[in-house]
Design a protein around this motif. Structure first.
Motif, PDB file in Angstrom:
ATOM      1  N   ASN A 171       0.961  -1.275   0.185  1.00  0.00           N
ATOM      2  CA  ASN A 171       0.104   0.102   0.102  1.00  0.00           C
ATOM      3  C   ASN A 171       0.768   1.308  -0.069  1.00  0.00           C
ATOM      4  O   ASN A 171       0.553   2.176   0.561  1.00  0.00           O
ATOM      5  CB  ASN A 171      -1.076   0.086   1.210  1.00  0.00           C
ATOM      6  N   THR A 172       1.928   0.994  -0.803  1.00  0.00           N
ATOM      7  CA  THR A 172       2.910   2.241  -0.857  1.00  0.00           C
ATOM      8  C   THR A 172       2.942   2.640  -2.409  1.00  0.00           C
ATOM      9  O   THR A 172       3.012   1.531  -3.161  1.00  0.00           O
ATOM     10  CB  THR A 172       4.417   2.124  -0.105  1.00  0.00           C
ATOM     11  N   ILE A 173       3.340   3.867  -2.589  1.00  0.00           N
ATOM     12  CA  ILE A 173       3.592   4.289  -4.025  1.00  0.00           C
ATOM     13  C   ILE A 173       4.821   3.586  -4.500  1.00  0.00           C
ATOM     14  O   ILE A 173       5.275   3.316  -5.703  1.00  0.00           O
ATOM     15  CB  ILE A 173       3.571   5.767  -4.062  1.00  0.00           C
ATOM     16  N   HIS A 174       5.968   4.076  -3.490  1.00  0.00           N
ATOM     17  CA  HIS A 174       7.238   3.469  -3.978  1.00  0.00           C
ATOM     18  C   HIS A 174       7.319   1.967  -4.032  1.00  0.00           C
ATOM     19  O   HIS A 174       8.001   1.313  -4.665  1.00  0.00           O
ATOM     20  CB  HIS A 174       8.267   4.129  -3.052  1.00  0.00           C
ATOM     21  N   GLY A 175       6.635   1.187  -3.263  1.00  0.00           N
ATOM     22  CA  GLY A 175       6.719  -0.262  -3.344  1.00  0.00           C
ATOM     23  C   GLY A 175       6.122  -0.576  -4.777  1.00  0.00           C
ATOM     24  O   GLY A 175       6.294  -1.438  -5.275  1.00  0.00           O
ATOM     25  N   LEU A 176       4.964  -0.056  -5.228  1.00  0.00           N
ATOM     26  CA  LEU A 176       4.338  -0.276  -6.385  1.00  0.00           C
ATOM     27  C   LEU A 176       5.389  -0.059  -7.730  1.00  0.00           C
ATOM     28  O   LEU A 176       5.254  -0.573  -8.662  1.00  0.00           O
ATOM     29  CB  LEU A 176       3.154   0.603  -6.517  1.00  0.00           C
ATOM     30  N   ILE A 177       6.037   1.237  -7.434  1.00  0.00           N
ATOM     31  CA  ILE A 177       6.977   1.449  -8.548  1.00  0.00           C
ATOM     32  C   ILE A 177       7.911   0.505  -8.603  1.00  0.00           C
ATOM     33  O   ILE A 177       8.564   0.176  -9.436  1.00  0.00           O
ATOM     34  CB  ILE A 177       7.721   2.958  -8.255  1.00  0.00           C
ATOM     35  N   ALA A 178       8.586   0.133  -7.410  1.00  0.00           N
ATOM     36  CA  ALA A 178       9.847  -1.156  -7.577  1.00  0.00           C
ATOM     37  C   ALA A 178       8.992  -2.500  -7.910  1.00  0.00           C
ATOM     38  O   ALA A 178       9.930  -3.073  -8.976  1.00  0.00           O
ATOM     39  CB  ALA A 178       9.987  -1.458  -5.991  1.00  0.00           C
ATOM     40  N   VAL A 179       7.816  -2.829  -7.818  1.00  0.00           N
ATOM     41  CA  VAL A 179       7.356  -4.007  -8.519  1.00  0.00           C
ATOM     42  C   VAL A 179       7.103  -3.505  -9.970  1.00  0.00           C
ATOM     43  O   VAL A 179       7.377  -4.714 -10.922  1.00  0.00           O
ATOM     44  CB  VAL A 179       5.885  -4.370  -7.794  1.00  0.00           C
ATOM     45  N   TYR A 180       6.667  -2.541 -10.322  1.00  0.00           N
ATOM     46  CA  TYR A 180       6.545  -2.393 -11.870  1.00  0.00           C
ATOM     47  C   TYR A 180       8.024  -2.218 -12.488  1.00  0.00           C
ATOM     48  O   TYR A 180       8.210  -2.827 -13.835  1.00  0.00           O
ATOM     49  CB  TYR A 180       6.096  -0.908 -12.013  1.00  0.00           C
ATOM     50  N   ILE A 181       9.212  -1.744 -11.988  1.00  0.00           N
ATOM     51  CA  ILE A 181      10.350  -1.806 -12.549  1.00  0.00           C
ATOM     52  C   ILE A 181      10.795  -3.118 -12.737  1.00  0.00           C
ATOM     53  O   ILE A 181      11.105  -3.621 -13.624  1.00  0.00           O
ATOM     54  CB  ILE A 181      11.502  -1.104 -11.694  1.00  0.00           C
ATOM     55  N   ALA A 182      10.689  -4.063 -11.633  1.00  0.00           N
ATOM     56  CA  ALA A 182      11.057  -5.390 -11.763  1.00  0.00           C
ATOM     57  C   ALA A 182      10.055  -6.353 -12.925  1.00  0.00           C
ATOM     58  O   ALA A 182      10.628  -6.949 -13.654  1.00  0.00           O
ATOM     59  CB  ALA A 182      10.964  -6.095 -10.420  1.00  0.00           C
ATOM     60  N   TYR A 183       9.145  -5.796 -12.946  1.00  0.00           N
ATOM     61  CA  TYR A 183       8.033  -6.530 -13.991  1.00  0.00           C
ATOM     62  C   TYR A 183       8.261  -6.219 -15.417  1.00  0.00           C
ATOM     63  O   TYR A 183       8.378  -7.020 -16.384  1.00  0.00           O
ATOM     64  CB  TYR A 183       6.808  -6.153 -13.696  1.00  0.00           C
ATOM     65  N   SER A 184       8.900  -4.839 -15.561  1.00  0.00           N
ATOM     66  CA  SER A 184       9.064  -4.436 -17.045  1.00  0.00           C
ATOM     67  C   SER A 184      10.682  -4.524 -17.431  1.00  0.00           C
ATOM     68  O   SER A 184      10.816  -4.365 -18.495  1.00  0.00           O
ATOM     69  CB  SER A 184       8.942  -3.061 -17.075  1.00  0.00           C
ATOM     70  N   LEU A 185      11.603  -5.011 -16.427  1.00  0.00           N
ATOM     71  CA  LEU A 185      13.006  -5.219 -16.942  1.00  0.00           C
ATOM     72  C   LEU A 185      13.204  -6.213 -17.918  1.00  0.00           C
ATOM     73  O   LEU A 185      14.103  -5.975 -18.720  1.00  0.00           O
ATOM     74  CB  LEU A 185      13.714  -5.309 -15.402  1.00  0.00           C
ATOM     75  N   PRO A 186      12.756  -7.533 -17.700  1.00  0.00           N
ATOM     76  CA  PRO A 186      12.953  -8.628 -18.782  1.00  0.00           C
ATOM     77  C   PRO A 186      12.971  -7.887 -20.000  1.00  0.00           C
ATOM     78  O   PRO A 186      13.635  -8.123 -21.068  1.00  0.00           O
ATOM     79  CB  PRO A 186      12.140  -9.796 -18.244  1.00  0.00           C
ATOM     80  N   PHE A 187      11.659  -7.622 -20.592  1.00  0.00           N
ATOM     81  CA  PHE A 187      11.715  -7.123 -21.791  1.00  0.00           C
ATOM     82  C   PHE A 187      12.274  -5.944 -22.309  1.00  0.00           C
ATOM     83  O   PHE A 187      12.858  -5.828 -23.205  1.00  0.00           O
ATOM     84  CB  PHE A 187       9.955  -6.675 -22.118  1.00  0.00           C
ATOM     85  N   THR A 188      12.496  -5.031 -21.404  1.00  0.00           N
ATOM     86  CA  THR A 188      13.336  -3.801 -21.792  1.00  0.00           C
ATOM     87  C   THR A 188      14.966  -4.203 -22.087  1.00  0.00           C
ATOM     88  O   THR A 188      15.418  -3.793 -22.932  1.00  0.00           O
ATOM     89  CB  THR A 188      13.286  -2.961 -20.366  1.00  0.00           C
ATOM     90  N   VAL A 189      15.349  -5.167 -21.031  1.00  0.00           N
ATOM     91  CA  VAL A 189      16.966  -5.602 -21.300  1.00  0.00           C
ATOM     92  C   VAL A 189      16.802  -6.419 -22.563  1.00  0.00           C
ATOM     93  O   VAL A 189      17.815  -6.274 -23.495  1.00  0.00           O
ATOM     94  CB  VAL A 189      17.287  -6.491 -20.353  1.00  0.00           C
ATOM     95  N   PHE A 190      15.802  -7.218 -22.912  1.00  0.00           N
ATOM     96  CA  PHE A 190      15.994  -8.079 -24.164  1.00  0.00           C
ATOM     97  C   PHE A 190      15.868  -7.095 -25.543  1.00  0.00           C
ATOM     98  O   PHE A 190      16.631  -7.373 -26.420  1.00  0.00           O
ATOM     99  CB  PHE A 190      14.679  -8.783 -24.137  1.00  0.00           C
ATOM    100  N   PHE A 191      14.915  -6.147 -25.210  1.00  0.00           N
ATOM    101  CA  PHE A 191      14.856  -5.245 -26.474  1.00  0.00           C
ATOM    102  C   PHE A 191      16.079  -4.263 -26.831  1.00  0.00           C
ATOM    103  O   PHE A 191      16.662  -4.369 -27.792  1.00  0.00           O
ATOM    104  CB  PHE A 191      13.552  -4.298 -26.233  1.00  0.00           C
ATOM    105  N   LEU A 192      16.580  -3.716 -25.400  1.00  0.00           N
ATOM    106  CA  LEU A 192      17.698  -2.962 -25.907  1.00  0.00           C
ATOM    107  C   LEU A 192      19.088  -3.568 -26.133  1.00  0.00           C
ATOM    108  O   LEU A 192      19.688  -3.066 -26.614  1.00  0.00           O
ATOM    109  CB  LEU A 192      17.665  -1.993 -24.601  1.00  0.00           C
ATOM    110  N   THR A 193      19.160  -4.648 -25.598  1.00  0.00           N
ATOM    111  CA  THR A 193      20.495  -5.443 -25.862  1.00  0.00           C
ATOM    112  C   THR A 193      20.653  -5.689 -27.200  1.00  0.00           C
ATOM    113  O   THR A 193      21.624  -5.502 -27.860  1.00  0.00           O
ATOM    114  CB  THR A 193      20.373  -6.944 -25.418  1.00  0.00           C
ATOM    115  N   SER A 194      19.614  -6.096 -27.790  1.00  0.00           N
ATOM    116  CA  SER A 194      19.583  -6.111 -29.441  1.00  0.00           C
ATOM    117  C   SER A 194      19.615  -4.868 -30.244  1.00  0.00           C
ATOM    118  O   SER A 194      20.445  -4.972 -31.032  1.00  0.00           O
ATOM    119  CB  SER A 194      18.290  -6.889 -29.915  1.00  0.00           C
ATOM    120  N   PHE A 195      19.316  -3.800 -29.616  1.00  0.00           N
ATOM    121  CA  PHE A 195      19.391  -2.733 -30.085  1.00  0.00           C
ATOM    122  C   PHE A 195      20.906  -2.004 -30.065  1.00  0.00           C
ATOM    123  O   PHE A 195      21.322  -1.522 -31.082  1.00  0.00           O
ATOM    124  CB  PHE A 195      18.559  -1.468 -29.490  1.00  0.00           C
TER     125      PHE A 195
END
Length: 312
Positions: A171-195
Motif C-alpha cells: 500500500n505504498t507508491i514507492h513499493g508499487l514503483i519497485a514492482v513495476y520496474i522488476a516486472y518491466s525489466l526483462p522485456f526492456t533488457v531483451f529489446f535494448l540488448t539487441s538494439f
C-alpha cells in the motif's frame, strides 16, 4: 584436303523453325506480365481492405465512447448511435471529482512516471553491459532476463505479497514503483540488448581513446545514439504499466492510493448501480486519453526504433 572460311549453309527448314520459336517465346514472356500485375493488384486491394476493416473496428468503439461521454443518460439509451445534440460536460465533472478520478490519475502519474524512468535507466545500463562486454556468465544472465519474459506473473503474486508485506512496502507508491520496474525489466533488457548490438563500436572506442570513462561513454555517447530504441521500449512499457490492473489490485488495497485502472473498475461498479452511464464513459475517456496522446506524439519514433536494427 580443302578448307573453307564460309560457314555451312543451314537448311531452310531450320530457319523457319527458329523464327516461330523465337516469336512464341516473346509472346509467352509478354503474356506473363499482365498475370503478375493482376495478381499483385488483387493482393494490394485485399491488404488495403483488411487494413481499412481493422481501422474501423478500432476507431469506431473509441469514437462511440468519446461521443457517449458528452451525452446524457437518456440520450445514450434513446439515440445511442447519433451525435450528441449539445456537449454535456457534467459527466466529466462527476467522474473527475465525485468518482475521485483526479486522485487516481495523480497516483497513476506518480507510479508510472517513477517506474518508467527507473526501468529505462536500469534496463539500458544492463543491456549495454550485456551487449558490449564479454565476461563469464554473460549469456547466462541474458537468458535469465529472457526467461523472465515467459514467467507468468500470476504465479508470483502470493510470494510477492508476503515479500512486500515483510519489507513494509504494501500500500505504498514507492513499493508499487519497485514492482513495476522488476516486472518491466526483462522485456526492456531483451529489446535494448539487441538494439545496442546494432550501434557502431567505433564511436565508443574513440571516446575511450580520448580518455572518457565507461560511465561517461555510456551516458554521453551511447545513450543518445540509442534514443529511438529508448523511445520505442518506453512507449511499450508506458502502455503496459498504465493499463496494469492485477499487480495494484493485489499489492495496493488502500483506497486513497489506488491507480487509474482500479478506480475505473470501481467507477464501473458504482456508476452501474446508479445508472450514471455518461459518467462511466467520461471516466473511460479520461483513462484512455493519455495513452492515445503518447502514441500519437511518439508514433514516428516508435516505428523508427523498431526498424532501426533491421536497417543497420
Amino acid at each position: 584436303m580443302k578448307t573453307t572460311d564460309t560457314p555451312p549453309s543451314r537448311p531452310s527448314g531450320a530457319d523457319t523453325a527458329a523464327v516461330p520459336a523465337q516469336r512464341s517465346g516473346s509472346v509467352s514472356k509478354g503474356s506473363s506480365a499482365p498475370a503478375k500485375s493482376s495478381e499483385g493488384h488483387v493482393l494490394n486491394v485485399f491488404s488495403h481492405g483488411m487494413l481499412i476493416l481493422w481501422a474501423i473496428m478500432v476507431v469506431l468503439p473509441l469514437f462511440w465512447a468519446v461521443m457517449s461521454s458528452f451525452k446524457t443518460d437518456s440520450d445514450i439509451f434513446n439515440t445511442p448511435w447519433s451525435l450528441p445534440s449539445s456537449l454535456n460536460f457534467d459527466s466529466w465533472g462527476r467522474a473527475w471529482s465525485q468518482a475521485h478520478m483526479s486522485e487516481y490519475f495523480l497516483n497513476t502519474i506518480l507510479v508510472v512516471g517513477g517506474s518508467l524512468v527507473g526501468t529505462l535507466v536500469l534496463g539500458s545500463m544492463a543491456a549495454y553491459v550485456l551487449a558490449r562486454f564479454e565476461f563469464p556468465g554473460n549469456r547466462f544472465i541474458y537468458f535469465l532476463f529472457v526467461g523472465g519474459m515467459s514467467f507468468p506473473i500470476m504465479l508470483a503474486l502470493v510470494p510477492l505479497f508476503y515479500v512486500m508485506d515483510n519489507m513494509g512496502l504494501l500500500n505504498t507508491i514507492h513499493g508499487l514503483i519497485a514492482v513495476y520496474i522488476a516486472y518491466s525489466l526483462p522485456f526492456t533488457v531483451f529489446f535494448l540488448t539487441s538494439f545496442f548490438r546494432t550501434l557502431p563500436t567505433s564511436v565508443a572506442e574513440a571516446a575511450i581513446i580520448d580518455g572518457a570513462s565507461h560511465t561517461r561513454t555510456f551516458f554521453q555517447v551511447m545513450l543518445p545514439m540509442a534514443k529511438p530504441g529508448l523511445i520505442s521500449v518506453g512507449i511499450f512499457n508506458f502502455l503496459g504499466q498504465w493499463n496494469q490492473y492485477m499487480l495494484p489490485t493485489v499489492l495496493n488495497t488502500d483506497p486513497e492510493k489506488r491507480v487509474l485502472a482500479q478506480g475505473l473498475v470501481e467507477l464501473a461498479a458504482s456508476q452501474g448501480y446508479k445508472g450514471d452511464y455518461s459518467g462511466l464513459f467520461a471516466g473511460l475517456v479520461i483513462a484512455m486519453l493519455p495513452v492515445l496522446a503518447a502514441y500519437i506524439i511518439f508514433q514516428r519514433q516508435v516505428v523508427s526504433g523498431l526498424t532501426a536494427g533491421a536497417l543497420k
